[in-house]
Design a protein around this motif. Structure first.
Motif, PDB file in Angstrom:
ATOM      1  N   PHE A 150       0.812  -1.212   0.000  1.00 48.09           N
ATOM      2  CA  PHE A 150       0.000   0.000   0.000  1.00 48.09           C
ATOM      3  C   PHE A 150       0.848   1.267   0.000  1.00 48.09           C
ATOM      4  CE2 PHE A 150      -3.122  -2.945   2.205  1.00 48.09           C
ATOM      5  CZ  PHE A 150      -3.801  -3.209   1.028  1.00 48.09           C
ATOM      6  N   ARG A 151       2.050   1.202   0.550  1.00 46.75           N
ATOM      7  CA  ARG A 151       2.921   2.377   0.478  1.00 46.75           C
ATOM      8  C   ARG A 151       3.382   2.662  -0.937  1.00 46.75           C
ATOM      9  NH1 ARG A 151       6.941   2.560   5.794  1.00 46.75           N
ATOM     10  NH2 ARG A 151       5.268   2.930   7.333  1.00 46.75           N
ATOM     11  N   GLN A 152       3.389   1.621  -1.755  1.00 47.93           N
ATOM     12  CA  GLN A 152       3.716   1.797  -3.171  1.00 47.93           C
ATOM     13  C   GLN A 152       2.470   2.135  -3.993  1.00 47.93           C
ATOM     14  OE1 GLN A 152       6.855   1.807  -4.217  1.00 47.93           O
ATOM     15  NE2 GLN A 152       7.522   1.367  -2.117  1.00 47.93           N
ATOM     16  N   ARG A 153       1.361   2.337  -3.312  1.00 48.55           N
ATOM     17  CA  ARG A 153       0.090   2.725  -3.932  1.00 48.55           C
ATOM     18  C   ARG A 153      -0.388   1.686  -4.947  1.00 48.55           C
ATOM     19  NH1 ARG A 153       0.708   9.345  -4.696  1.00 48.55           N
ATOM     20  NH2 ARG A 153       1.545   9.724  -2.606  1.00 48.55           N
ATOM     21  N   GLY A 240     -12.400   7.641  -2.583  1.00 48.26           N
ATOM     22  CA  GLY A 240     -11.507   8.678  -3.106  1.00 48.26           C
ATOM     23  C   GLY A 240     -10.201   8.703  -2.338  1.00 48.26           C
ATOM     24  N   GLU A 241      -9.323   7.770  -2.651  1.00 44.86           N
ATOM     25  CA  GLU A 241      -8.076   7.636  -1.895  1.00 44.86           C
ATOM     26  C   GLU A 241      -7.200   8.877  -2.017  1.00 44.86           C
ATOM     27  OE1 GLU A 241      -4.159   4.687  -1.836  1.00 44.86           O
ATOM     28  OE2 GLU A 241      -6.110   3.916  -2.498  1.00 44.86           O
ATOM     29  N   ASP A 242      -7.109   9.450  -3.202  1.00 47.47           N
ATOM     30  CA  ASP A 242      -6.256  10.625  -3.393  1.00 47.47           C
ATOM     31  C   ASP A 242      -6.784  11.820  -2.605  1.00 47.47           C
ATOM     32  OD1 ASP A 242      -4.580   9.210  -5.077  1.00 47.47           O
ATOM     33  OD2 ASP A 242      -5.738   9.718  -6.864  1.00 47.47           O
ATOM     34  N   ARG A 243      -8.090  11.973  -2.544  1.00 48.64           N
ATOM     35  CA  ARG A 243      -8.664  13.083  -1.773  1.00 48.64           C
ATOM     36  C   ARG A 243      -8.358  12.935  -0.294  1.00 48.64           C
ATOM     37  NH1 ARG A 243     -14.721  14.132  -4.328  1.00 48.64           N
ATOM     38  NH2 ARG A 243     -14.041  14.651  -6.460  1.00 48.64           N
ATOM     39  N   VAL A 244      -8.450  11.695   0.202  1.00 49.83           N
ATOM     40  CA  VAL A 244      -8.129  11.454   1.618  1.00 49.83           C
ATOM     41  C   VAL A 244      -6.672  11.792   1.900  1.00 49.83           C
ATOM     42  CG1 VAL A 244      -7.943   9.667   3.396  1.00 49.83           C
ATOM     43  CG2 VAL A 244      -9.931   9.717   1.887  1.00 49.83           C
ATOM     44  N   ARG A 245      -5.787  11.455   0.976  1.00 51.72           N
ATOM     45  CA  ARG A 245      -4.369  11.770   1.134  1.00 51.72           C
ATOM     46  C   ARG A 245      -4.155  13.282   1.170  1.00 51.72           C
ATOM     47  NH1 ARG A 245      -2.838   9.017  -2.684  1.00 51.72           N
ATOM     48  NH2 ARG A 245      -2.245   7.139  -1.552  1.00 51.72           N
ATOM     49  N   PHE A 246      -4.854  14.011   0.337  1.00 47.25           N
ATOM     50  CA  PHE A 246      -4.709  15.464   0.314  1.00 47.25           C
ATOM     51  C   PHE A 246      -5.247  16.117   1.584  1.00 47.25           C
ATOM     52  CE2 PHE A 246      -5.020  15.155  -4.569  1.00 47.25           C
ATOM     53  CZ  PHE A 246      -3.660  14.887  -4.636  1.00 47.25           C
ATOM     54  N   LEU A 247      -6.159  15.422   2.277  1.00 51.44           N
ATOM     55  CA  LEU A 247      -6.697  15.949   3.531  1.00 51.44           C
ATOM     56  C   LEU A 247      -5.773  15.707   4.717  1.00 51.44           C
ATOM     57  CD1 LEU A 247     -10.462  14.947   3.167  1.00 51.44           C
ATOM     58  CD2 LEU A 247      -9.483  17.244   3.027  1.00 51.44           C
ATOM     59  N   TYR A 249      -4.528  12.536   5.721  1.00 51.55           N
ATOM     60  CA  TYR A 249      -4.536  11.176   6.251  1.00 51.55           C
ATOM     61  C   TYR A 249      -3.623  10.284   5.407  1.00 51.55           C
ATOM     62  CZ  TYR A 249      -8.679  12.641   8.865  1.00 51.55           C
ATOM     63  OH  TYR A 249      -9.547  13.284   9.706  1.00 51.55           O
ATOM     64  N   ASN A 250      -3.240   9.161   5.990  1.00 54.14           N
ATOM     65  CA  ASN A 250      -2.395   8.202   5.286  1.00 54.14           C
ATOM     66  C   ASN A 250      -3.241   6.994   4.898  1.00 54.14           C
ATOM     67  OD1 ASN A 250      -0.434   6.562   4.234  1.00 54.14           O
ATOM     68  ND2 ASN A 250       0.864   6.553   6.048  1.00 54.14           N
ATOM     69  N   PRO A 251      -3.693   6.903   3.655  1.00 53.68           N
ATOM     70  CA  PRO A 251      -4.529   5.766   3.254  1.00 53.68           C
ATOM     71  C   PRO A 251      -3.836   4.424   3.418  1.00 53.68           C
ATOM     72  CG  PRO A 251      -4.616   7.529   1.619  1.00 53.68           C
ATOM     73  CD  PRO A 251      -3.516   7.876   2.564  1.00 53.68           C
ATOM     74  N   ALA A 252      -2.499   4.386   3.279  1.00 55.34           N
ATOM     75  CA  ALA A 252      -1.779   3.117   3.410  1.00 55.34           C
ATOM     76  C   ALA A 252      -1.960   2.528   4.806  1.00 55.34           C
ATOM     77  CB  ALA A 252      -0.298   3.321   3.111  1.00 55.34           C
ATOM     78  N   THR A 253      -1.936   3.377   5.825  1.00 53.06           N
ATOM     79  CA  THR A 253      -2.123   2.899   7.196  1.00 53.06           C
ATOM     80  C   THR A 253      -3.530   2.370   7.403  1.00 53.06           C
ATOM     81  OG1 THR A 253      -0.504   4.505   7.993  1.00 53.06           O
ATOM     82  CG2 THR A 253      -1.992   3.551   9.613  1.00 53.06           C
ATOM     83  N   VAL A 254      -4.516   3.095   6.905  1.00 55.48           N
ATOM     84  CA  VAL A 254      -5.916   2.672   7.045  1.00 55.48           C
ATOM     85  C   VAL A 254      -6.140   1.333   6.359  1.00 55.48           C
ATOM     86  CG1 VAL A 254      -8.304   3.288   6.530  1.00 55.48           C
ATOM     87  CG2 VAL A 254      -6.685   5.064   7.201  1.00 55.48           C
ATOM     88  N   LYS A 255      -5.634   1.182   5.159  1.00 55.36           N
ATOM     89  CA  LYS A 255      -5.837  -0.057   4.411  1.00 55.36           C
ATOM     90  C   LYS A 255      -5.058  -1.216   5.030  1.00 55.36           C
ATOM     91  CE  LYS A 255      -5.909   0.485  -0.147  1.00 55.36           C
ATOM     92  NZ  LYS A 255      -5.536   0.945  -1.494  1.00 55.36           N
TER      93      LYS A 255
END
Length: 382
Positions: A150-153, A240-247, A249-255
């Motif tokens: 997930f860190r590599q998206r 919207g993973e990219d939107r969450v990242r821009f806010l 948050y770290n989507p990789a951690t959540v996932k």
């Protein structure tokens, strides 16, 4: 809305938030009804053989619940859930085989020419280690895999293919280690389960209750997680993973956290499966069984946790029933059903029910034009 109007609306059940309260109460009522059916009605109505089959379906439902959490809520299509199911199952099987051996080598090791107990097996002589490994090992592997991926998206179809390849590699590893894992045959012939006769009807009935209760507890926990702030963040990552990242948050951690919880559920399901069914083998853990779980979740409704459970139970019951009459054609029927569901009802059976319910509610909410028309007062001539 004035105070008297709010009070009148509350009396009629249409106060702000009233719909959410009624929905929550309906959810609790349905959960209570299902609990009564599983814990009271089924043990009284079903013979021992059918009750054992239902326990097996509930084990698959626990694994499907994890897929519903990861895929339906988090958007992570995992096609390798059999890996974590197998890790939990083999951890429990290793303890049971050592318990049956009574200090000697397990039977399949003797047949394979193994002369000394492998170092990997020695810690599993302890029930504490075995029970802990059922959850810890799948979760640890999921955390490592999720952190790297997930860190590599990596997401979407790429993540699905990666998990599928992991399941195929896992099966090859198990088959190739005949003296360590039992090879193609896996492990079977468990005679004792924590001091009880594993084949006794009382033990099997106890395992059914344990499996049903574990499923209920995990469902309530997953439901609470979805309704929490973390659950809302998880859905936001899905949509919207990219939107969450821009806010921020770290989507990789959540996932990664969600993927690890899903893996832990699958490991626990595999551990319960071993004493319920009496076997664990590579044929139960590969690509095809993992895909069958995904199909079951899709049919039941991947966006609802209850749909994932319903799909797992119904699909496995259908598999058992149709396989007895049409052994060679069940896979074709299963594939056709998956295609129909994904094209005509993407939200599964639960989604269809919600659409029908909403349509009926909208129809009832539309006022009758004749009744809504204002009445004209007739004037009496002087």
């Amino acid at each position: 809305m004035s105070a008297p109007e709010k009070e009148a609306a509350a009396v009629r059940g249409r106060a702000p938030g009233g719909a959410a309260v009624r929905s929550r109460l309906r959810g609790y009522a349905v959960f209570g009804l299902v609990a009564v059916l599983l814990l009271v009605v089924a043990p009284l109505a079903l013979p021992a053989f059918r009750l054992d089959e239902l326990a097996k379906y509930l084990c698959f439902a626990i694994a499907a619940l994890g897929i519903g959490l990861a895929w339906g809520q988090g958007g992570m299509l995992t096609l390798g859930q059999g890996v974590f199911f197998g890790l939990g199952g083999y951890a429990m099987a290793m303890y049971l085989k050592l318990q049956d051996a009574g200090g000697d080598l397990p039977d399949f090791m003797v047949w394979s020419g193994v002369e000394e107990l492998p170092a990997l097996w020695k810690p599993f002589g302890s029930p504490v280690v075995a029970v802990a490994a059922v959850i810890v090992v799948p979760v640890a592997i999921a955390v490592v895999l999720g952190t790297l991926v997930f860190r590599q998206r990596v997401r979407g179809a790429y993540f699905a293919i990666l998990t599928q390849a992991l399941a195929a590699a896992f099966v090859i590893l198990l088959v190739g280690q005949q003296g360590l894992t039992g090879g193609t045959n896996g492990m079977t012939n468990f005679y004792e389960f924590f001091g009880q006769d594993a084949e006794a009807e009382s033990t099997q009935r106890t395992m059914y209750f344990v499996t049903a209760i574990v499923l209920g507890v995990l469902y309530l926990g997953a439901r609470q997680l979805v309704k929490s702030r973390f659950g809302r963040l998880l859905v936001a990552v899905r949509d919207g993973e990219d939107r969450v990242r821009f806010l921020g948050y770290n989507p990789a951690t959540v996932k990664t956290i969600t993927f690890a919880i899903s893996a832990g559920m699958a490991g626990l399901a595999g551990a319960l499966f071993v004493p319920v069914v009496g076997i664990i083998s590579p044929s139960l853990l590969g690509v095809v069984p993992s895909l069958e779980l995904v199909v079951a979740v899709a049919v039941g409704g991947r966006y609802a946790l209850a749909g994932a459970i319903l799909g797992a139970v119904v699909m496995n019951y259908a598999k058992t029933s149709f396989s007895e009459e049409w052994a060679g054609g069940w896979l074709y029927l299963q594939g056709a059903l998956f295609i129909l569901v994904m094209t005509l009802a993407p939200k599964g059976a639960v989604g269809v029910w919600e659409q029908v319910r909403d349509a009926v509610a909208r129809r009832r909410a539309v006022p009758d034009p004749a009744a809504a028309a204002p009445k004209v007062k007739e004037e009496v001539p002087a």
